[in-house]
Design an enzyme around this catalytic site. Structure first.
Site, short mmCIF file in Angstrom:
data_model
loop_
_atom_site.label_atom_id
_atom_site.label_comp_id
_atom_site.label_asym_id
_atom_site.label_seq_id
_atom_site.Cartn_x
_atom_site.Cartn_y
_atom_site.Cartn_z
N PRO A 61 0.78 -1.24 0.00
CA PRO A 61 0.00 0.00 0.00
C PRO A 61 0.82 1.30 0.00
O PRO A 61 0.78 2.08 0.95
CB PRO A 61 -0.85 -0.13 1.26
CG PRO A 61 0.01 -0.93 2.18
CD PRO A 61 0.73 -1.92 1.30
N CYS A 62 1.52 1.54 -1.08
CA CYS A 62 2.30 2.77 -1.19
C CYS A 62 1.41 4.02 -1.19
O CYS A 62 1.86 5.11 -0.86
CB CYS A 62 3.18 2.74 -2.44
SG CYS A 62 2.29 2.50 -3.98
#
Length: 156
Positions: free
Chosen positions: A119-120
């Site tokens: 989850p950048c």
């Protein structure tokens, strides 16, 4: 390497992988949805669709992203950010053990090959602003609002 394309609320999602796991999930502005999903990709497709339907907050399919040792360390740390939460780039660098790696960790964040799964999008600017996102800031905003557990007008 098997490849398929699925439709998502943010565009066509490209998924690549083999028996060793999913190595790439990326978003495209346009493309053609696959008629047949290869066996090695079915679980990833199923879980991504559940995520977009609001029925999944984490992923359990096998992944196999390619990157340097440092990139792998950053991506692993990104996976520790809880669903519905954000951290800033400085906090990410501190979690990696050295605030001086803020730029290197931001660069590794930008090279994340597993869109959404790593989850950048949960990393924001130090002031809480939306900053840098390879898929476009409008997608980052959508993802953060999708994951926000409280009902409100708009995060940004």
């Amino acid at each position: 390497m098997d490849t398929c394309f699925i439709n998502s609320p943010l565009g066509i999602t490209k998924i690549e992988g083999d028996e060793n796991g999913i190595s790439i999930i990326s978003i495209l502005s346009e493309g053609v949805v696959s008629n047949k999903i290869p066996e090695n990709l079915k679980e990833a497709v199923s879980q991504l669709l559940e995520y977009f339907d609001g029925k999944r907050t984490d992923f359990s399919f096998k992944t196999n992203p390619k990157g340097t040792e440092f990139q792998q360390k950053v991506w692993q740390e990104l996976c520790n950010i809880p669903f519905g939460k954000t951290i800033n780039y400085l906090d990410l660098a501190k979690k990696l053990g050295d605030p001086k790696v803020i730029r290197a960790s931001a660069s590794a964040n930008g090279k994340n090959p597993l869109w959404i799964v790593v989850p950048c999008h949960r990393v924001v600017g130090t002031d809480g602003s939306l900053t840098g996102y390879a898929g476009g800031l409008w997608r980052k905003k959508w993802l953060l609002e999708h994951e926000n557990p409280t009902t409100q007008q708009s995060l940004f």
